[in-house]
Design a protein around this motif. Sequence first.
Motif, PDB file in Angstrom:
ATOM      1  N   GLY A 107       0.633  11.121  -0.419  1.00  0.00           N
ATOM      2  CA  GLY A 107       1.083  10.265   0.677  1.00  0.00           C
ATOM      3  C   GLY A 107       1.383  11.092   1.908  1.00  0.00           C
ATOM      4  O   GLY A 107       1.195  12.318   1.929  1.00  0.00           O
ATOM      5  N   TYR A 153      -3.999   1.809   5.281  1.00  0.00           N
ATOM      6  CA  TYR A 153      -2.803   2.228   6.031  1.00  0.00           C
ATOM      7  C   TYR A 153      -2.265   3.583   5.559  1.00  0.00           C
ATOM      8  O   TYR A 153      -2.056   4.498   6.355  1.00  0.00           O
ATOM      9  CB  TYR A 153      -1.702   1.180   5.913  1.00  0.00           C
ATOM     10  CG  TYR A 153      -1.857  -0.007   6.843  1.00  0.00           C
ATOM     11  CD1 TYR A 153      -2.876  -0.056   7.799  1.00  0.00           C
ATOM     12  CD2 TYR A 153      -0.976  -1.086   6.774  1.00  0.00           C
ATOM     13  CE1 TYR A 153      -3.020  -1.145   8.643  1.00  0.00           C
ATOM     14  CE2 TYR A 153      -1.100  -2.171   7.623  1.00  0.00           C
ATOM     15  CZ  TYR A 153      -2.120  -2.205   8.551  1.00  0.00           C
ATOM     16  OH  TYR A 153      -2.250  -3.278   9.386  1.00  0.00           O
ATOM     17  N   THR A 154      -2.010   3.694   4.257  1.00  0.00           N
ATOM     18  CA  THR A 154      -1.387   4.919   3.754  1.00  0.00           C
ATOM     19  C   THR A 154      -2.326   6.111   3.879  1.00  0.00           C
ATOM     20  O   THR A 154      -1.885   7.228   4.191  1.00  0.00           O
ATOM     21  CB  THR A 154      -0.933   4.728   2.299  1.00  0.00           C
ATOM     22  OG1 THR A 154       0.093   3.721   2.258  1.00  0.00           O
ATOM     23  CG2 THR A 154      -0.361   6.019   1.725  1.00  0.00           C
ATOM     24  N   ARG A 155      -3.626   5.901   3.653  1.00  0.00           N
ATOM     25  CA  ARG A 155      -4.573   7.011   3.795  1.00  0.00           C
ATOM     26  C   ARG A 155      -4.590   7.532   5.226  1.00  0.00           C
ATOM     27  O   ARG A 155      -4.514   8.755   5.457  1.00  0.00           O
ATOM     28  CB  ARG A 155      -5.983   6.565   3.394  1.00  0.00           C
ATOM     29  CG  ARG A 155      -6.994   7.714   3.473  1.00  0.00           C
ATOM     30  CD  ARG A 155      -8.438   7.257   3.299  1.00  0.00           C
ATOM     31  NE  ARG A 155      -9.325   8.408   3.197  1.00  0.00           N
ATOM     32  CZ  ARG A 155      -9.753   9.127   4.239  1.00  0.00           C
ATOM     33  NH1 ARG A 155      -9.365   8.802   5.467  1.00  0.00           N
ATOM     34  NH2 ARG A 155     -10.558  10.157   4.052  1.00  0.00           N
ATOM     35  N   GLU A 180       0.816  -1.209   0.000  1.00  0.00           N
ATOM     36  CA  GLU A 180       0.000   0.000   0.000  1.00  0.00           C
ATOM     37  C   GLU A 180       0.855   1.266   0.000  1.00  0.00           C
ATOM     38  O   GLU A 180       0.432   2.325  -0.482  1.00  0.00           O
ATOM     39  CB  GLU A 180      -0.916  -0.008   1.238  1.00  0.00           C
ATOM     40  CG  GLU A 180      -1.834   1.191   1.385  1.00  0.00           C
ATOM     41  CD  GLU A 180      -2.963   1.218   0.368  1.00  0.00           C
ATOM     42  OE1 GLU A 180      -3.578   2.280   0.205  1.00  0.00           O
ATOM     43  OE2 GLU A 180      -3.217   0.169  -0.255  1.00  0.00           O
ATOM     44  N   ALA A 181       2.084   1.162   0.508  1.00  0.00           N
ATOM     45  CA  ALA A 181       2.963   2.327   0.587  1.00  0.00           C
ATOM     46  C   ALA A 181       3.589   2.681  -0.754  1.00  0.00           C
ATOM     47  O   ALA A 181       4.156   3.760  -0.908  1.00  0.00           O
ATOM     48  CB  ALA A 181       4.067   2.083   1.605  1.00  0.00           C
ATOM     49  N   TYR A 208       6.070   5.900   7.556  1.00  0.00           N
ATOM     50  CA  TYR A 208       6.178   4.567   8.158  1.00  0.00           C
ATOM     51  C   TYR A 208       7.350   4.425   9.124  1.00  0.00           C
ATOM     52  O   TYR A 208       7.547   3.358   9.698  1.00  0.00           O
ATOM     53  CB  TYR A 208       6.292   3.511   7.058  1.00  0.00           C
ATOM     54  CG  TYR A 208       4.981   3.214   6.369  1.00  0.00           C
ATOM     55  CD1 TYR A 208       4.126   2.217   6.838  1.00  0.00           C
ATOM     56  CD2 TYR A 208       4.570   3.948   5.255  1.00  0.00           C
ATOM     57  CE1 TYR A 208       2.916   1.949   6.204  1.00  0.00           C
ATOM     58  CE2 TYR A 208       3.364   3.692   4.618  1.00  0.00           C
ATOM     59  CZ  TYR A 208       2.546   2.686   5.097  1.00  0.00           C
ATOM     60  OH  TYR A 208       1.343   2.434   4.464  1.00  0.00           O
ATOM     61  N   THR A 214      -1.495   9.374   6.022  1.00  0.00           N
ATOM     62  CA  THR A 214      -1.471  10.688   5.377  1.00  0.00           C
ATOM     63  C   THR A 214      -2.256  11.704   6.204  1.00  0.00           C
ATOM     64  O   THR A 214      -1.781  12.823   6.466  1.00  0.00           O
ATOM     65  CB  THR A 214      -2.052  10.605   3.952  1.00  0.00           C
ATOM     66  OG1 THR A 214      -1.281   9.665   3.189  1.00  0.00           O
ATOM     67  CG2 THR A 214      -2.013  11.959   3.265  1.00  0.00           C
TER      68      THR A 214
END
Length: 389
Positions: free
Chosen positions: A328, A246-248, A199-200, A207, A251
Amino acid sequence: MTQDHLETTLFGEPPPEDSRRSRRQRQRRGGKGRRLLTLLLAVVLVGGATTMAFTLLKPVVSSLVGGGDSGGGEDFPGPGEGDVSVTVKPGDSGESIATTLKTAGVVKTRTAYLEASGADPAASSRIQAGTYALRKGMKAVDAFTILSDPANRQGPRLTIPEGLWASEIIPRLSKATGVPVADYEAALQNPAELGLPAEAKGKVEGYLFPSSYEFDKSTPAASQLKQMIALTLTELKKAGVDPADYTRILTVASIVEGEVNGDADRAKVARVIENRLDDPNGPTVGMLQMDSTIHYIEQERGRAGTSNEARNSDSPYNTYRVKGLPPGPINNPGAASIEAAAHPADGPWFYFVAVNPSTGETKFAVTQAEHDRNVQEFNKWCSENRDKC
């Protein structure tokens, strides 16, 4: 004495009838008895030789098995003298630690240390990588007691604060550990090996979890980064975030981290972000308009506001011109911001402003008019603190 009487004396046979048949039977029984006696004597002799051989060879066997111990579990009387630094490396087994201690002269034999550690498996499991101050000639149990208390580690302790950019974290890690920056850059070329989720999309920003670490030159760059990423994933799981988000969430959390000083306001700022994203026709027409994203573009810290020129940037991270979230995370947020992003407060706010950036005092508003009044407070602070605006 006749043969018959001899057999009777040895084997307890009753006096037989004087006949040829009886003598043959006695002879057969006597043969069996003699063979049994011979066998018993042989066992005794072999057993004695085995015992003697074991006694003679035991020190040699112990030396071979014990990595050079010539005295089995022999121990120093302690408490020892002088100072010696012993390093326990990541992944070291009890056997490896025992060898290190004996080589350094801390313990007399490996066996003595292994016996001390084996007597307390729970304490053994608490031994962590790091450098420990010990003495030469210690009792094995005293050396074990020091190693099993993490508070005795003397390795360099590095604290990564919340909200730093990856471009700031890597040099800090390198300076504290002595590991070259190039090693970290090389490790980042293999994001999957570091545990970075798909996802990253290969980007480590967001992270690298801010925390205190005990890395040194013996800890490879990849291992350091992997540990930091793992802690971020742990916090996301604790917050109940789905892996696909995860990334959302990171962010949003990074923007919260960049905008807020006080913990009490984090969940409210997260709600402002979500309210703006949810209403593309609202007061900000779907744009976040966050100064922290502009600071990320410029990689410049120290000022509370932004210039008109910076807000006109064509960068996809310019939330004054681009609707929605940036591509991101814009920094590496801590646990409080991750929790706030995952669970925003309930509220109708569309605006907020830190009216006093020095103290972090922040005011929230629903309407533009209310927000304008709050901005006036901020402008007053800026006029009194021109070097910070």
